[in-house]
Design a protein around this motif. Structure first.
Motif, PDB file in Angstrom:
ATOM      1  N   LEU A  71       4.508   7.156   4.894  1.00  0.00           N
ATOM      2  CA  LEU A  71       5.191   7.870   3.817  1.00  0.00           C
ATOM      3  C   LEU A  71       6.179   8.894   4.361  1.00  0.00           C
ATOM      4  CD1 LEU A  71       2.238   8.442   1.325  1.00  0.00           C
ATOM      5  CD2 LEU A  71       4.297   7.092   0.886  1.00  0.00           C
ATOM      6  N   THR A  96      -1.491   6.319   6.435  1.00  0.00           N
ATOM      7  CA  THR A  96      -0.596   6.160   5.289  1.00  0.00           C
ATOM      8  C   THR A  96       0.409   7.299   5.237  1.00  0.00           C
ATOM      9  OG1 THR A  96      -2.346   5.050   4.041  1.00  0.00           O
ATOM     10  CG2 THR A  96      -0.495   5.905   2.781  1.00  0.00           C
ATOM     11  N   SER A 142       2.670   1.712  -3.373  1.00  0.00           N
ATOM     12  CA  SER A 142       1.813   2.208  -4.453  1.00  0.00           C
ATOM     13  C   SER A 142       1.722   3.732  -4.459  1.00  0.00           C
ATOM     14  CB  SER A 142       0.408   1.607  -4.329  1.00  0.00           C
ATOM     15  OG  SER A 142      -0.254   2.088  -3.163  1.00  0.00           O
ATOM     16  N   ARG A 143       2.131   4.332  -3.346  1.00  0.00           N
ATOM     17  CA  ARG A 143       2.120   5.803  -3.254  1.00  0.00           C
ATOM     18  C   ARG A 143       3.503   6.393  -3.548  1.00  0.00           C
ATOM     19  NH1 ARG A 143      -2.500   3.256  -1.230  1.00  0.00           N
ATOM     20  NH2 ARG A 143      -4.089   4.791  -0.672  1.00  0.00           N
ATOM     21  N   VAL A 146       4.175  10.110  -4.480  1.00  0.00           N
ATOM     22  CA  VAL A 146       4.110  11.114  -3.408  1.00  0.00           C
ATOM     23  C   VAL A 146       5.477  11.299  -2.773  1.00  0.00           C
ATOM     24  CG1 VAL A 146       3.100  11.683  -1.169  1.00  0.00           C
ATOM     25  CG2 VAL A 146       1.683  10.630  -2.941  1.00  0.00           C
ATOM     26  N   GLU A 196       0.830  -1.206   0.000  1.00  0.00           N
ATOM     27  CA  GLU A 196       0.000   0.000   0.000  1.00  0.00           C
ATOM     28  C   GLU A 196       0.864   1.255   0.000  1.00  0.00           C
ATOM     29  OE1 GLU A 196      -3.274   2.197   2.901  1.00  0.00           O
ATOM     30  OE2 GLU A 196      -3.021   0.022   2.997  1.00  0.00           O
ATOM     31  N   GLU A 208      -3.817  11.807   1.219  1.00  0.00           N
ATOM     32  CA  GLU A 208      -3.647  10.511   1.882  1.00  0.00           C
ATOM     33  C   GLU A 208      -4.237  10.559   3.296  1.00  0.00           C
ATOM     34  OE1 GLU A 208      -2.634   7.998   0.312  1.00  0.00           O
ATOM     35  OE2 GLU A 208      -1.684   8.893  -1.442  1.00  0.00           O
TER      36      GLU A 208
END
Length: 271
Positions: free
Chosen positions: A194, A190, A86-87, A90, A83, A186
């Motif tokens: 990040l 999450t 997949s970002r 960013v 998950e 987001e």
């Protein structure tokens, strides 16, 4: 070269239990709000343990790096790695600015006069206090910027966060998390993961820049001190995480903000 900076003080005479306890207390404070606590550790290194501003920043950066390295696997266990991966756009967007900001911030810090650096740190402590209050008392709605505006905004925000993180020796999660929520939409959980992925390379760049300056010798001179406090900080952060939610934010956040503001005043008046 460092201008008007004390490279490192005499070896601290504090016992290991005292140093560990101080680190643990800072870790608990940070853990209770889901952060590493480096913004609270910095004034303690200066006011209690007597390090000069730049030396304290470098030691704080080293300890923050250890805390982030320990926190990253735990965080990725809470949020599936797939998950977070997949970002990746960013993280790349913010890193495009934060890496440059970290190098610039560290370069500015090593060139500042001590008196100037104390005042800059005091101002940044006020910024952190404001960020703490806003982040924990405000519900953020994404700005929903178009891609052509979102990308440069992410670079600019990343640059500013990189500068602040480098000068204070912090990971920058206090600023990264709301930025990720606002700019990229987001969720908080999450965004926290990040922020660690952005913080780690950003901190390494600042660390690399500091290593080119003579003031970096403070690490080897105070290696035992740094290790003991870092271990205490990690242990405290774990305990603080367990206490997360025990104290209501209505009481905890203003109290921590006041601590930061008092620290800012002391740093501004530091001779």
């Amino acid at each position: 070269m460092t201008t008007d900076q004390t490279l490192h003080p005499l070896r601290p005479t504090y016992s290991a239990p005292v140093v560990f306890s101080a680190g643990a207390a800072i870790g608990v404070l940070g853990g209770m709000i889901g952060l590493g606590g480096a913004e609270f550790r910095l004034p303690l290194l200066i006011s209690l343990f007597g390090f000069a501003a730049l030396s304290a920043v470098i030691l704080n950066k080293a300890m923050s790096l250890v805390v982030v390295l320990v926190a990253l696997p735990a965080r990725l266990a809470a949020v599936p790695a797939a998950e977070v991966a997949s970002r990746w756009p960013v993280a790349i967007n913010l890193l495009a600015g934060s890496l440059l900001g970290a190098w610039a911030g560290a370069s500015w810090a090593v060139r500042m006069r001590s008196t100037t650096l104390y005042k800059v740190l005091a101002a940044l402590m006020v910024l952190m206090a404001a960020a703490l209050v806003v982040t924990h008392t405000t519900t953020f709605d994404p700005l929903a910027l178009p891609l052509w505006a979102q990308i440069p905004s992410g670079v600019v925000a990343g640059f500013g966060i990189g500068v602040v993180a480098a000068i204070m020796g912090v990971a920058g999660g206090e600023l990264l998390i709301p930025t990720i929520v606002l700019l990229f939409g987001e969720d908080i959980k999450t965004a926290g993961s990040l922020s660690l992925l952005v913080s780690l390379p950003t901190m390494l760049v600042a660390f690399a820049r500091y290593s080119r300056d003579g003031s970096f010798a403070v690490l080897s001179t105070n290696l035992r001190f740094t290790t003991v406090m870092a271990v205490g900080s990690v242990a405290g952060a774990v305990l603080g995480g367990l206490l997360l939610g025990v104290f209501p934010d209505l009481v905890l956040i203003p109290a921590l903000a006041v601590i930061l503001l008092i620290s800012a005043v002391k740093l501004a008046r530091h001779d």
